[in-house]
Design a protein around this motif. Structure first.
Motif, PDB file in Angstrom:
ATOM      1  N   UNK A 175       0.808  -1.214   0.000  1.00  0.00           N
ATOM      2  CA  UNK A 175       0.000   0.000   0.000  1.00  0.00           C
ATOM      3  C   UNK A 175       0.837   1.257   0.000  1.00  0.00           C
ATOM      4  N   UNK A 176       1.991   1.211   0.696  1.00  0.00           N
ATOM      5  CA  UNK A 176       2.870   2.381   0.730  1.00  0.00           C
ATOM      6  C   UNK A 176       3.415   2.696  -0.660  1.00  0.00           C
ATOM      7  N   UNK A 177       3.755   1.642  -1.401  1.00  0.00           N
ATOM      8  CA  UNK A 177       4.260   1.851  -2.761  1.00  0.00           C
ATOM      9  C   UNK A 177       3.187   2.462  -3.640  1.00  0.00           C
ATOM     10  N   UNK A 178       1.938   2.036  -3.450  1.00  0.00           N
ATOM     11  CA  UNK A 178       0.844   2.599  -4.239  1.00  0.00           C
ATOM     12  C   UNK A 178       0.711   4.093  -3.994  1.00  0.00           C
ATOM     13  N   UNK A 179       0.779   4.500  -2.734  1.00  0.00           N
ATOM     14  CA  UNK A 179       0.661   5.918  -2.417  1.00  0.00           C
ATOM     15  C   UNK A 179       1.827   6.710  -3.005  1.00  0.00           C
ATOM     16  N   UNK A 180       3.046   6.166  -2.889  1.00  0.00           N
ATOM     17  CA  UNK A 180       4.213   6.883  -3.401  1.00  0.00           C
ATOM     18  C   UNK A 180       4.173   6.982  -4.931  1.00  0.00           C
ATOM     19  N   UNK A 181       3.768   5.891  -5.583  1.00  0.00           N
ATOM     20  CA  UNK A 181       3.699   5.916  -7.046  1.00  0.00           C
ATOM     21  C   UNK A 181       2.621   6.874  -7.529  1.00  0.00           C
ATOM     22  N   UNK A 182       1.483   6.904  -6.839  1.00  0.00           N
ATOM     23  CA  UNK A 182       0.434   7.853  -7.203  1.00  0.00           C
ATOM     24  C   UNK A 182       0.901   9.282  -6.992  1.00  0.00           C
ATOM     25  N   UNK A 183       1.648   9.511  -5.906  1.00  0.00           N
ATOM     26  CA  UNK A 183       2.182  10.847  -5.667  1.00  0.00           C
ATOM     27  C   UNK A 183       3.147  11.260  -6.784  1.00  0.00           C
ATOM     28  N   UNK A 184       3.787  10.274  -7.422  1.00  0.00           N
ATOM     29  CA  UNK A 184       4.699  10.554  -8.527  1.00  0.00           C
ATOM     30  C   UNK A 184       3.994  10.559  -9.876  1.00  0.00           C
ATOM     31  N   UNK A 185       2.651  10.420  -9.855  1.00  0.00           N
ATOM     32  CA  UNK A 185       1.887  10.489 -11.096  1.00  0.00           C
ATOM     33  C   UNK A 185       1.947   9.233 -11.937  1.00  0.00           C
ATOM     34  N   UNK A 186       2.068   8.055 -11.311  1.00  0.00           N
ATOM     35  CA  UNK A 186       2.204   6.802 -12.040  1.00  0.00           C
ATOM     36  C   UNK A 186       0.984   5.914 -11.825  1.00  0.00           C
ATOM     37  N   UNK A 187       0.655   5.127 -12.844  1.00  0.00           N
ATOM     38  CA  UNK A 187      -0.386   4.113 -12.708  1.00  0.00           C
ATOM     39  C   UNK A 187       0.184   2.918 -11.959  1.00  0.00           C
ATOM     40  N   UNK A 188      -0.654   2.278 -11.143  1.00  0.00           N
ATOM     41  CA  UNK A 188      -0.186   1.190 -10.275  1.00  0.00           C
ATOM     42  C   UNK A 188      -1.121  -0.001 -10.415  1.00  0.00           C
ATOM     43  N   UNK A 189      -0.530  -1.183 -10.495  1.00  0.00           N
ATOM     44  CA  UNK A 189      -1.269  -2.435 -10.380  1.00  0.00           C
ATOM     45  C   UNK A 189      -0.825  -3.077  -9.065  1.00  0.00           C
ATOM     46  N   UNK A 190      -1.736  -3.191  -8.126  1.00  0.00           N
ATOM     47  CA  UNK A 190      -1.404  -3.733  -6.815  1.00  0.00           C
ATOM     48  C   UNK A 190      -1.558  -5.247  -6.839  1.00  0.00           C
ATOM     49  N   UNK A 191      -0.487  -5.964  -6.560  1.00  0.00           N
ATOM     50  CA  UNK A 191      -0.558  -7.419  -6.552  1.00  0.00           C
ATOM     51  C   UNK A 191       0.810  -8.052  -6.679  1.00  0.00           C
ATOM     52  N   UNK A 192       0.813  -9.375  -6.719  1.00  0.00           N
ATOM     53  CA  UNK A 192       2.017 -10.192  -6.773  1.00  0.00           C
ATOM     54  C   UNK A 192       2.453 -10.349  -8.229  1.00  0.00           C
ATOM     55  N   UNK A 193       3.625  -9.861  -8.564  1.00  0.00           N
ATOM     56  CA  UNK A 193       4.093  -9.865  -9.950  1.00  0.00           C
ATOM     57  C   UNK A 193       4.528 -11.237 -10.427  1.00  0.00           C
ATOM     58  N   UNK A 194       4.455 -12.261  -9.585  1.00  0.00           N
ATOM     59  CA  UNK A 194       4.709 -13.612 -10.058  1.00  0.00           C
ATOM     60  C   UNK A 194       3.432 -14.264 -10.563  1.00  0.00           C
TER      61      UNK A 194
END
Length: 366
Positions: A175-194
């Motif tokens: 969740x922290x990464x989602x907030x930081x990426x949104x603050x940087x103006x990036x689209x985020x897919x939350x989940x396990x990349x495997x």
């Protein structure tokens, strides 16, 4: 503390695509409005209960006055506009209070409920439309798996070199990464990349590059295998904490593997042996000032010339997708289709122009 916040082996697919938004979440706004509605209800109950002697309950004649339960009941049917009429104000001042205080409260209560419902539905509809439109145009983009220290640095480097933020997608379970990426103006897919379904949401099948920067080598290997299965042609750059895992990552499908621990160790050793050399290496790795390493196209005016004679400091030549050092006999003379790896000023200077950035004719391969 760990270099990256993401740990893909412990993550799970929790949601779909989350696009950055400058406004607050609709659920946050819903909560605020519900609290306001509860506040209006409580105020109405207190108004009736404090002046309970001015109200009459038709179900209990001939006694005047209401208790707390009656006040709650009256506030409920009044604010909801049901209005059974069994409890009513009988004194003049109570009727005035109902006309000029309770009635505006009832209107505000209804506006809150109706407005909130419509806004939540509209927000969800807008978000679904945004995601659908994003999916249609998202091709040849970059997927960054893991948005810790290395992931953020990779994104900064891409953006500083002219890459569009809208063409970068972050995959991270935190969740922290989602907030930081949104603050940087990036689209985020939350989940396990495997997981394949998570990578499909990120559009890996249409991506041009995938950068894997989690803090665990086993997670990086699994993510690399999954990405390569979904897109056999994509260029994959992966980070490895330990040198011994580099071969495994290459076998998994990574085109380029960067060993963080060895790279840092070599920089530390160089800085110890030669502080000035360490400063130069740090300068090359830092964007925006001093020197930078860049790749550029060959110009028509440079065809047939040796690499050493160019204004830029050429350190390598890319020919037929192979990298040759500038002193290699194969690239003694430059040919059409070559690309140059150069060291140049990070910002163009009057005495150090940057070839290839002033509308010169490029020597594209015939």
């Amino acid at each position: 503390m760990p270099d990256d916040s993401s740990d893909l082996t412990q993550g799970r697919a929790r949601g779909g695509v989350a696009l950055p938004d400058s406004t607050r979440s609709p659920w946050w706004r819903l909560g605020v409005r519900l609290l306001l509605a509860v506040g209006i209800f409580v105020v109405t109950v207190l108004i009736v209960y404090v002046d309970r002697g001015a109200y009459r309950d038709a179900n209990d004649p001939p006694f005047f006055g209401v208790n707390l339960v009656d006040a709650v009941y009256y506030a409920t049917v009044t604010l909801s506009t049901t209005g059974y009429g069994d409890i009513a104000p009988v004194s003049a001042h109570a009727r005035l209070v109902n006309a000029f205080v309770v009635t505006p409260l009832r209107i505000a209560f209804l506006v809150l409920l109706i407005g909130t419902t419509l806004e939540v539905l509209a927000s969800q509809g807008r978000e679904m439309y945004r995601v659908a439109r994003w999916r249609k145009k998202m091709t040849q983009h970059v997927v960054v798996i893991g948005y810790g220290t290395k992931g953020r640095a990779a994104v900064d480097t891409l953006v500083n070199n002219g890459h569009d933020r809208e063409a970068i997608v972050v995959v991270d379970p935190g969740g922290a990464a989602l907030q930081e990426a949104h603050a940087d103006g990036l689209a985020v897919v939350t989940g396990d990349a495997t997981r394949q379904d998570v990578l499909r949401r990120a559009g890996v099948g249409n991506a041009s590059q995938v950068i894997i920067t989690t803090d665990r080598d086993d997670s990086n290997v699994l993510a690399t295998l999954t990405v390569r299965q979904l897109n056999p042609e994509v260029w994959i750059v992966a980070s490895a904490r330990e040198q011994e895992n580099v071969a495994l990552m290459r076998q998994s499908g990574a085109d380029s593997v960067i060993t963080s621990s060895d790279a840092v160790g070599r920089l530390l050793g160089l800085s110890s042996l030669s502080p000035t050399l360490g400063q130069v290496m740090e300068d090359l790795l830092t964007y925006g000032e001093g020197l930078e390493v860049a790749e550029r196209e060959l110009l028509v005016s440079e065809v047939g010339r040796p690499p050493q004679s160019l204004p830029d400091q050429v350190i390598a030549v890319v020919r037929d997708e192979k990298v040759y050092r500038y002193f290699d006999p194969v690239v003694t003379l430059l040919a059409r289709g070559d690309r140059l790896i150069v060291v140049r000023p990070a910002k163009e200077l009057p005495w150090a122009p940057r070839p290839g950035t002033h509308d010169e004719e490029l020597a594209a391969e015939e």
